[in-house]
Write a protein that holds these residues in place. Sequence first.
Motif, PDB file in Angstrom:
ATOM      1  N   GLU A   1     -19.586  -2.878  -4.845  1.00  0.00           N
ATOM      2  CA  GLU A   1     -20.935  -2.856  -4.258  1.00  0.00           C
ATOM      3  C   GLU A   1     -21.391  -4.436  -4.610  1.00  0.00           C
ATOM      4  O   GLU A   1     -21.387  -4.954  -5.665  1.00  0.00           O
ATOM      5  N   LEU A   2     -21.766  -4.960  -3.320  1.00  0.00           N
ATOM      6  CA  LEU A   2     -22.448  -6.268  -3.564  1.00  0.00           C
ATOM      7  C   LEU A   2     -23.988  -6.033  -3.229  1.00  0.00           C
ATOM      8  O   LEU A   2     -24.533  -5.532  -2.246  1.00  0.00           O
ATOM      9  N   THR A   3     -24.644  -6.725  -4.175  1.00  0.00           N
ATOM     10  CA  THR A   3     -26.293  -6.480  -4.088  1.00  0.00           C
ATOM     11  C   THR A   3     -26.835  -8.074  -3.863  1.00  0.00           C
ATOM     12  O   THR A   3     -26.789  -8.728  -4.857  1.00  0.00           O
ATOM     13  N   PHE A   4     -27.278  -8.204  -2.733  1.00  0.00           N
ATOM     14  CA  PHE A   4     -27.831  -9.364  -2.288  1.00  0.00           C
ATOM     15  C   PHE A   4     -29.384  -9.451  -2.606  1.00  0.00           C
ATOM     16  O   PHE A   4     -30.185  -8.539  -2.047  1.00  0.00           O
ATOM     17  N   LEU A   5     -29.923 -10.516  -3.350  1.00  0.00           N
ATOM     18  CA  LEU A   5     -31.362 -10.350  -3.776  1.00  0.00           C
ATOM     19  C   LEU A   5     -32.299 -11.165  -2.689  1.00  0.00           C
ATOM     20  O   LEU A   5     -32.481 -12.357  -2.589  1.00  0.00           O
ATOM     21  N   ALA A   6     -32.027 -10.538  -1.392  1.00  0.00           N
ATOM     22  CA  ALA A   6     -32.695 -11.091  -0.203  1.00  0.00           C
ATOM     23  C   ALA A   6     -34.055 -11.374  -0.217  1.00  0.00           C
ATOM     24  O   ALA A   6     -34.599 -12.313   0.236  1.00  0.00           O
ATOM     25  N   GLY A   7     -34.995 -10.395  -0.807  1.00  0.00           N
ATOM     26  CA  GLY A   7     -36.233 -10.525  -1.019  1.00  0.00           C
ATOM     27  C   GLY A   7     -36.794 -11.916  -1.768  1.00  0.00           C
ATOM     28  O   GLY A   7     -37.547 -12.647  -1.190  1.00  0.00           O
ATOM     29  N   ASP A   8     -35.984 -12.174  -2.871  1.00  0.00           N
ATOM     30  CA  ASP A   8     -36.264 -13.417  -3.604  1.00  0.00           C
ATOM     31  C   ASP A   8     -35.868 -14.633  -2.656  1.00  0.00           C
ATOM     32  O   ASP A   8     -36.618 -15.692  -2.593  1.00  0.00           O
ATOM     33  N   TYR A   9     -34.646 -14.530  -2.159  1.00  0.00           N
ATOM     34  CA  TYR A   9     -34.318 -15.661  -1.159  1.00  0.00           C
ATOM     35  C   TYR A   9     -35.406 -15.930  -0.171  1.00  0.00           C
ATOM     36  O   TYR A   9     -35.716 -17.124   0.221  1.00  0.00           O
ATOM     37  N   LEU A  10     -35.855 -14.905   0.610  1.00  0.00           N
ATOM     38  CA  LEU A  10     -37.008 -14.938   1.656  1.00  0.00           C
ATOM     39  C   LEU A  10     -38.100 -15.466   1.511  1.00  0.00           C
ATOM     40  O   LEU A  10     -38.755 -16.375   2.035  1.00  0.00           O
TER      41      LEU A  10
ATOM     42  N   ALA B   1     -38.463 -17.558  -1.430  1.00  0.00           N
ATOM     43  CA  ALA B   1     -38.321 -18.838  -1.641  1.00  0.00           C
ATOM     44  C   ALA B   1     -38.062 -19.806  -0.368  1.00  0.00           C
ATOM     45  O   ALA B   1     -38.583 -21.127  -0.430  1.00  0.00           O
ATOM     46  N   LYS B   2     -37.774 -19.471   0.636  1.00  0.00           N
ATOM     47  CA  LYS B   2     -37.622 -19.838   2.079  1.00  0.00           C
ATOM     48  C   LYS B   2     -38.853 -20.077   2.855  1.00  0.00           C
ATOM     49  O   LYS B   2     -39.123 -20.718   3.788  1.00  0.00           O
ATOM     50  N   GLY B   3     -40.163 -19.570   2.274  1.00  0.00           N
ATOM     51  CA  GLY B   3     -41.150 -19.329   2.643  1.00  0.00           C
ATOM     52  C   GLY B   3     -41.840 -18.523   3.701  1.00  0.00           C
ATOM     53  O   GLY B   3     -42.947 -18.560   4.252  1.00  0.00           O
ATOM     54  N   TYR B   4     -40.957 -17.393   3.855  1.00  0.00           N
ATOM     55  CA  TYR B   4     -41.316 -16.209   4.691  1.00  0.00           C
ATOM     56  C   TYR B   4     -42.246 -15.747   4.172  1.00  0.00           C
ATOM     57  O   TYR B   4     -42.365 -15.267   2.688  1.00  0.00           O
ATOM     58  N   GLU B   5     -43.387 -14.985   4.736  1.00  0.00           N
ATOM     59  CA  GLU B   5     -44.397 -14.302   4.160  1.00  0.00           C
ATOM     60  C   GLU B   5     -44.035 -12.699   4.519  1.00  0.00           C
ATOM     61  O   GLU B   5     -44.065 -12.136   5.438  1.00  0.00           O
ATOM     62  N   LEU B   6     -43.823 -12.214   3.160  1.00  0.00           N
ATOM     63  CA  LEU B   6     -43.356 -10.541   3.251  1.00  0.00           C
ATOM     64  C   LEU B   6     -44.481  -9.828   2.759  1.00  0.00           C
ATOM     65  O   LEU B   6     -45.214 -10.258   1.935  1.00  0.00           O
ATOM     66  N   ALA B   7     -44.527  -8.680   3.348  1.00  0.00           N
ATOM     67  CA  ALA B   7     -45.295  -7.641   2.788  1.00  0.00           C
ATOM     68  C   ALA B   7     -44.945  -7.352   1.520  1.00  0.00           C
ATOM     69  O   ALA B   7     -43.738  -7.628   1.125  1.00  0.00           O
ATOM     70  N   GLU B   8     -46.006  -6.707   0.799  1.00  0.00           N
ATOM     71  CA  GLU B   8     -45.511  -5.999  -0.615  1.00  0.00           C
ATOM     72  C   GLU B   8     -45.674  -4.669  -0.492  1.00  0.00           C
ATOM     73  O   GLU B   8     -46.662  -4.121  -0.406  1.00  0.00           O
ATOM     74  N   PRO B   9     -44.671  -3.889  -0.656  1.00  0.00           N
ATOM     75  CA  PRO B   9     -43.363  -4.266  -0.987  1.00  0.00           C
ATOM     76  C   PRO B   9     -42.751  -4.636   0.194  1.00  0.00           C
ATOM     77  O   PRO B   9     -43.081  -4.411   1.385  1.00  0.00           O
ATOM     78  N   ALA B  10     -41.651  -5.589   0.056  1.00  0.00           N
ATOM     79  CA  ALA B  10     -40.966  -6.355   1.166  1.00  0.00           C
ATOM     80  C   ALA B  10     -40.135  -5.253   1.673  1.00  0.00           C
ATOM     81  O   ALA B  10     -39.688  -4.266   1.302  1.00  0.00           O
ATOM     82  N   PHE B  11     -40.001  -5.341   3.300  1.00  0.00           N
ATOM     83  CA  PHE B  11     -39.015  -4.263   3.620  1.00  0.00           C
ATOM     84  C   PHE B  11     -37.575  -4.281   3.403  1.00  0.00           C
ATOM     85  O   PHE B  11     -37.176  -3.370   3.019  1.00  0.00           O
ATOM     86  N   LEU B  12     -37.128  -5.684   3.217  1.00  0.00           N
ATOM     87  CA  LEU B  12     -35.694  -5.833   2.577  1.00  0.00           C
ATOM     88  C   LEU B  12     -35.854  -6.649   1.282  1.00  0.00           C
ATOM     89  O   LEU B  12     -36.343  -7.844   1.381  1.00  0.00           O
ATOM     90  N   ASP B  13     -35.685  -6.012   0.084  1.00  0.00           N
ATOM     91  CA  ASP B  13     -35.809  -6.815  -1.204  1.00  0.00           C
ATOM     92  C   ASP B  13     -34.393  -7.155  -1.555  1.00  0.00           C
ATOM     93  O   ASP B  13     -33.892  -8.099  -1.865  1.00  0.00           O
ATOM     94  N   GLU B  14     -33.733  -5.844  -1.828  1.00  0.00           N
ATOM     95  CA  GLU B  14     -32.108  -6.001  -2.196  1.00  0.00           C
ATOM     96  C   GLU B  14     -31.446  -5.263  -1.101  1.00  0.00           C
ATOM     97  O   GLU B  14     -31.789  -4.226  -0.647  1.00  0.00           O
ATOM     98  N   VAL B  15     -30.495  -6.163  -0.544  1.00  0.00           N
ATOM     99  CA  VAL B  15     -29.411  -5.494   0.294  1.00  0.00           C
ATOM    100  C   VAL B  15     -28.084  -5.117  -0.355  1.00  0.00           C
ATOM    101  O   VAL B  15     -27.674  -5.849  -1.058  1.00  0.00           O
ATOM    102  N   VAL B  16     -27.925  -3.824  -0.313  1.00  0.00           N
ATOM    103  CA  VAL B  16     -26.722  -3.094  -1.148  1.00  0.00           C
ATOM    104  C   VAL B  16     -25.419  -2.913  -0.062  1.00  0.00           C
ATOM    105  O   VAL B  16     -26.092  -2.217   0.841  1.00  0.00           O
ATOM    106  N   ILE B  17     -24.558  -3.384  -0.321  1.00  0.00           N
ATOM    107  CA  ILE B  17     -23.443  -2.986   0.676  1.00  0.00           C
ATOM    108  C   ILE B  17     -22.301  -2.376  -0.332  1.00  0.00           C
ATOM    109  O   ILE B  17     -21.761  -3.010  -1.229  1.00  0.00           O
ATOM    110  N   ARG B  18     -22.157  -1.139  -0.021  1.00  0.00           N
ATOM    111  CA  ARG B  18     -21.104  -0.597  -0.582  1.00  0.00           C
ATOM    112  C   ARG B  18     -19.767  -0.458   0.112  1.00  0.00           C
ATOM    113  O   ARG B  18     -19.784  -0.051   1.325  1.00  0.00           O
ATOM    114  N   PHE B  19     -18.597  -0.952  -0.331  1.00  0.00           N
ATOM    115  CA  PHE B  19     -17.541  -0.795   0.577  1.00  0.00           C
ATOM    116  C   PHE B  19     -16.080  -0.396  -0.273  1.00  0.00           C
ATOM    117  O   PHE B  19     -16.180  -0.702  -1.627  1.00  0.00           O
ATOM    118  N   GLY B  20     -15.140  -0.199   0.447  1.00  0.00           N
ATOM    119  CA  GLY B  20     -13.973  -0.083  -0.416  1.00  0.00           C
ATOM    120  C   GLY B  20     -12.896  -1.003  -0.040  1.00  0.00           C
ATOM    121  O   GLY B  20     -12.718  -1.607   1.055  1.00  0.00           O
TER     122      GLY B  20
END
Length: 112
Positions: A59-68, A70-89
Amino acid sequence: MGRLSTHVLDTALGRPASGLVLHLHRLSDSREHLKTATTNQDGRTDEPLLLEAVPGTYELTFLAGDYLRAKGYELAEPAFLDEVVIRFGIATGNYHVPLLLSPYGYSTYRGS
């Protein structure tokens, strides 16, 4: 056994996503934390996430909300994408798991 790598692109800005924190876990009877990394200026980690990937489920968990934020995107609270989790084999060979990211969507695939 093969290597595991990732690459994150900010598709809203049209450039690599630098400074994005991600966590790698291996899943078996429990969830084992293997690594935390941050993407560099090219949107990649400085070294492969794994040099010798054992077959199994990961599983890879990307902290997308923190990144977005920090880059100045105005996100709703809660953000639509906060953590993107990709589970793979992983079976055998090298695996590259890219993430194409924007504030309201993402895509991934098995790259080369």
